[in-house]
Design a protein around this motif. Structure first.
Motif, PDB file in Angstrom:
ATOM      1  N   VAL A  86       0.824  -1.210   0.000  1.00  0.00           N
ATOM      2  CA  VAL A  86       0.000   0.000   0.000  1.00  0.00           C
ATOM      3  C   VAL A  86       0.862   1.265   0.000  1.00  0.00           C
ATOM      4  N   TYR A 148      -2.619   1.057  -4.936  1.00  0.00           N
ATOM      5  CA  TYR A 148      -2.693  -0.409  -4.891  1.00  0.00           C
ATOM      6  C   TYR A 148      -4.160  -0.850  -4.865  1.00  0.00           C
ATOM      7  N   ASN A 177      -7.988 -10.198   5.874  1.00  0.00           N
ATOM      8  CA  ASN A 177      -6.558 -10.133   6.209  1.00  0.00           C
ATOM      9  C   ASN A 177      -5.924 -11.525   6.273  1.00  0.00           C
ATOM     10  N   PRO A 178      -5.346 -11.984   5.179  1.00  0.00           N
ATOM     11  CA  PRO A 178      -4.744 -13.326   5.168  1.00  0.00           C
ATOM     12  C   PRO A 178      -3.450 -13.356   5.988  1.00  0.00           C
ATOM     13  N   ASN A 196       5.008  -4.265   6.299  1.00  0.00           N
ATOM     14  CA  ASN A 196       3.980  -3.241   6.495  1.00  0.00           C
ATOM     15  C   ASN A 196       2.813  -3.798   7.291  1.00  0.00           C
ATOM     16  N   LEU A 198       0.570  -6.350   9.887  1.00  0.00           N
ATOM     17  CA  LEU A 198       0.746  -6.664  11.307  1.00  0.00           C
ATOM     18  C   LEU A 198       1.389  -8.032  11.563  1.00  0.00           C
ATOM     19  N   LEU A 213       7.640  -4.130  18.228  1.00  0.00           N
ATOM     20  CA  LEU A 213       6.421  -3.959  17.449  1.00  0.00           C
ATOM     21  C   LEU A 213       5.813  -2.614  17.785  1.00  0.00           C
ATOM     22  N   PHE A 216      -0.099   0.655  16.168  1.00  0.00           N
ATOM     23  CA  PHE A 216      -0.550   1.930  15.602  1.00  0.00           C
ATOM     24  C   PHE A 216      -1.926   2.313  16.144  1.00  0.00           C
ATOM     25  N   ASP A 294      -5.972   4.292   8.239  1.00  0.00           N
ATOM     26  CA  ASP A 294      -6.511   3.077   8.867  1.00  0.00           C
ATOM     27  C   ASP A 294      -7.930   3.287   9.383  1.00  0.00           C
TER      28      ASP A 294
HETATM   29  C1  UD1 Z   1      -3.566  -3.571   4.756  1.00  0.00           C
HETATM   30  C2  UD1 Z   1      -3.858  -2.613   3.640  1.00  0.00           C
HETATM   31  C3  UD1 Z   1      -4.841  -3.257   2.693  1.00  0.00           C
HETATM   32  C4  UD1 Z   1      -4.297  -4.574   2.187  1.00  0.00           C
HETATM   33  C5  UD1 Z   1      -3.994  -5.479   3.376  1.00  0.00           C
HETATM   34  C6  UD1 Z   1      -3.317  -6.751   2.916  1.00  0.00           C
HETATM   35  C7  UD1 Z   1      -3.495  -0.347   4.538  1.00  0.00           C
HETATM   36  C8  UD1 Z   1      -4.130   0.932   4.928  1.00  0.00           C
HETATM   37  N1  UD1 Z   1      -4.333  -1.328   4.168  1.00  0.00           N
HETATM   38  O1  UD1 Z   1      -4.750  -3.770   5.481  1.00  0.00           O
HETATM   39  O2  UD1 Z   1      -5.110  -2.396   1.605  1.00  0.00           O
HETATM   40  O3  UD1 Z   1      -5.235  -5.202   1.327  1.00  0.00           O
HETATM   41  O4  UD1 Z   1      -3.103  -4.810   4.260  1.00  0.00           O
HETATM   42  O5  UD1 Z   1      -3.310  -7.687   3.956  1.00  0.00           O
HETATM   43  O6  UD1 Z   1      -2.292  -0.485   4.561  1.00  0.00           O
HETATM   44  N2  UD1 Z   1      -0.493  -2.520  12.639  1.00  0.00           N
HETATM   45  C9  UD1 Z   1       0.254  -2.231  13.752  1.00  0.00           C
HETATM   46  N3  UD1 Z   1       1.615  -2.374  13.686  1.00  0.00           N
HETATM   47  C10 UD1 Z   1       2.258  -2.799  12.545  1.00  0.00           C
HETATM   48  C11 UD1 Z   1       1.479  -3.097  11.408  1.00  0.00           C
HETATM   49  C12 UD1 Z   1       0.108  -2.946  11.492  1.00  0.00           C
HETATM   50  O7  UD1 Z   1      -0.282  -1.841  14.796  1.00  0.00           O
HETATM   51  O8  UD1 Z   1       3.495  -2.883  12.551  1.00  0.00           O
HETATM   52  C13 UD1 Z   1      -1.961  -2.386  12.733  1.00  0.00           C
HETATM   53  C14 UD1 Z   1      -2.536  -1.488  11.642  1.00  0.00           C
HETATM   54  O9  UD1 Z   1      -2.494  -0.158  12.022  1.00  0.00           O
HETATM   55  C15 UD1 Z   1      -3.951  -2.057  11.530  1.00  0.00           C
HETATM   56  C16 UD1 Z   1      -3.780  -3.552  11.851  1.00  0.00           C
HETATM   57  O10 UD1 Z   1      -2.523  -3.660  12.518  1.00  0.00           O
HETATM   58  O11 UD1 Z   1      -4.771  -1.495  12.492  1.00  0.00           O
HETATM   59  C17 UD1 Z   1      -3.730  -4.403  10.604  1.00  0.00           C
HETATM   60  O12 UD1 Z   1      -2.800  -3.843   9.703  1.00  0.00           O
HETATM   61  P1  UD1 Z   1      -2.359  -4.568   8.355  1.00  0.00           P
HETATM   62  O13 UD1 Z   1      -1.877  -5.938   8.654  1.00  0.00           O
HETATM   63  O14 UD1 Z   1      -1.416  -3.644   7.632  1.00  0.00           O
HETATM   64  O15 UD1 Z   1      -3.715  -4.733   7.535  1.00  0.00           O
HETATM   65  P2  UD1 Z   1      -4.806  -3.659   7.032  1.00  0.00           P
HETATM   66  O16 UD1 Z   1      -4.463  -2.281   7.438  1.00  0.00           O
HETATM   67  O17 UD1 Z   1      -6.142  -4.158   7.422  1.00  0.00           O
END
Ligand code: UD1
Length: 350
Positions: A86, A148, A177-178, A196, A198, A213, A216, A294
């Motif tokens: 993204v 994206y 979220n896979p 990027n 989680l 970690l 966010f 987010d």
């Molecule tokens: C993200 C993408 C989405 C994509 C999907 C693929 C964005 C805004 N959205 O979704 O378009 O299809 O991934 O799986 O990027 N988080 C943390 N710490 C981290 C990483 C993430 O706290 O180091 C939090 C994020 O803020 C979010 C949650 O974990 O609240 C999930 O994040 P993530 O795994 O990136 O998924 P999405 O944001 O749902």
């Protein structure tokens, strides 16, 4: 069925190859390895116990793509080939639009030319943009905050128009979220650079490859203040592709859309706690500001996939964490570098 898996060396593609073989189908992997390593092919042959047909090829190249389709004459395609980060897509929108759309055009042309009439497209819940929950497949307004995401909105629309005009069977799969990895621990998600998403970030911290970690946001209007997502196990997701392929021919409509998720939300804090349980130790973590763009809460309405495909998730958050940890702890730096032991197929493009 002989199934051409475009982007079959990637995270979801590789898991789908395993499930295709288990279900008695014959995958043909085509990948340019721009975001994957050839050694995944050896792991796939090891898990499936078969020799796999695979090509190192860029599917944005129309003549090469056509030559592969003419040689292999697949019955169906699963299209995973595309860039998917993204943040990077915001920095490099032209690369994203060009690559993701050209790959789609090229596959569609080759299908029409070779008489292949069935395609499953890897889409995402990102196409719902900021639509209100519950998110159902009939949502009329699709949008996305990132280039994206917009390649998924556009890809869905382009393939829908082509499928209707050329009488193709098209399945649009909108993933939530896979996460997770094959239970063998031999294949998994292998993001290059700092993750990027989680779960890969959690896994890197656990493996000592990232110092802590960052969580966010802990001030969302949710049960514990952290954001809520619908995590599903990649093996459940891979199985959904196989079922979608097998059942697509049986619907009146040429285009079918399915949300793929569990229907249940898990918060960031809950996911981290489940992972700590799975790995047996506490992770270094720190609350950081919210990440731009987010949403507080997003989860699937997966009832249509259950009604029409008989598919629902079977694996739990605990399975997702245990399997991710098995993969990550056995392969802290991902797949080995170098060429595959397995020999690729090749074609002469005119
Ligand atoms: C993200 C993408 C989405 C994509 C999907 C693929 C964005 C805004 N959205 O979704 O378009 O299809 O991934 O799986 O990027 N988080 C943390 N710490 C981290 C990483 C993430 O706290 O180091 C939090 C994020 O803020 C979010 C949650 O974990 O609240 C999930 O994040 P993530 O795994 O990136 O998924 P999405 O944001 O749902």
């Amino acid at each position: 069925m002989k199934v051409l898996v475009a982007g079959g060396a990637g995270y979801i593609g590789s898991h789908t190859v395993v499930e295709l073989v288990k279900a008695g189908h014959e995958p043909v992997i085509v990948d340019n390895f721009s975001n994957s390593k050839e050694t995944v092919i050896d792991r796939l042959e090891e898990i499936t116990g078969t020799h796999l047909t695979w090509y190192r090829a860029d599917l944005a190249d129309q003549s090469l793509t056509r030559a592969i389709f003419e040689k292999e004459t697949p019955d169906a395609v699963i299209h995973f080939a595309g860039y998917k980060a993204v943040g990077e897509s915001v920095e490099q929108p032209l690369d994203y639009y060009e690559n993701n759309l050209n790959t789609t055009f090229s596959i569609a042309r080759a299908m029409i030319a070779s008489g292949c009439d069935t395609i499953v497209f890897s889409s995402s819940a990102t196409v719902y943009g900021d639509a209100e929950l519950p998110l159902t497949e009939s949502e009329p307004h699709l949008d996305s905050l990132s280039p994206y995401g917009y390649t998924k909105v556009a890809g869905e629309r382009i393939l829908t128009d082509i499928a209707q005009a050329h009488d193709l069977k098209l399945g649009l799969l909108r993933y939530f979220n896979p996460v997770g990895a094959d239970a063998s621990g031999r294949i998994g998600e292998n993001p290059l650079g700092r993750p990027n998403n989680l779960m890969p970030a959690v896994a890197k911290v656990a493996a000592g490859r990232q110092d802590k970690l960052l969580i966010f946001g802990d001030d969302y209007p949710t049960r514990d203040g952290s954001a809520i997502r619908d995590y599903l196990h990649v093996t459940d997701l891979a199985k959904a592709h196989v079922v979608a392929l097998e059942k697509l021919g049986g619907f009146d409509s040429s285009v079918k859309i399915w949300n793929l998720g569990t229907g249940k939300g898990t918060s960031v804090f809950e996911l981290v706690a489940a992972f700590e349980q799975a790995c047996g130790f506490e992770l270094a973590k720190e609350v950081a500001p919210r990440r731009a763009g987010d949403r507080a809460e997003i989860y699937a309405t997966p009832t249509l996939a259950l009604e029409e495909l008989g598919w629902q998730t079977e694996l739990t958050i605990e399975d997702m964490c245990t399997d991710t940890w098995r993969w990550q702890s056995n392969n802290p730096d991902g797949y080995p570098d170098g060429e595959a032991q397995s020999t690729p197929s090749s074609v002469n493009a005119s």
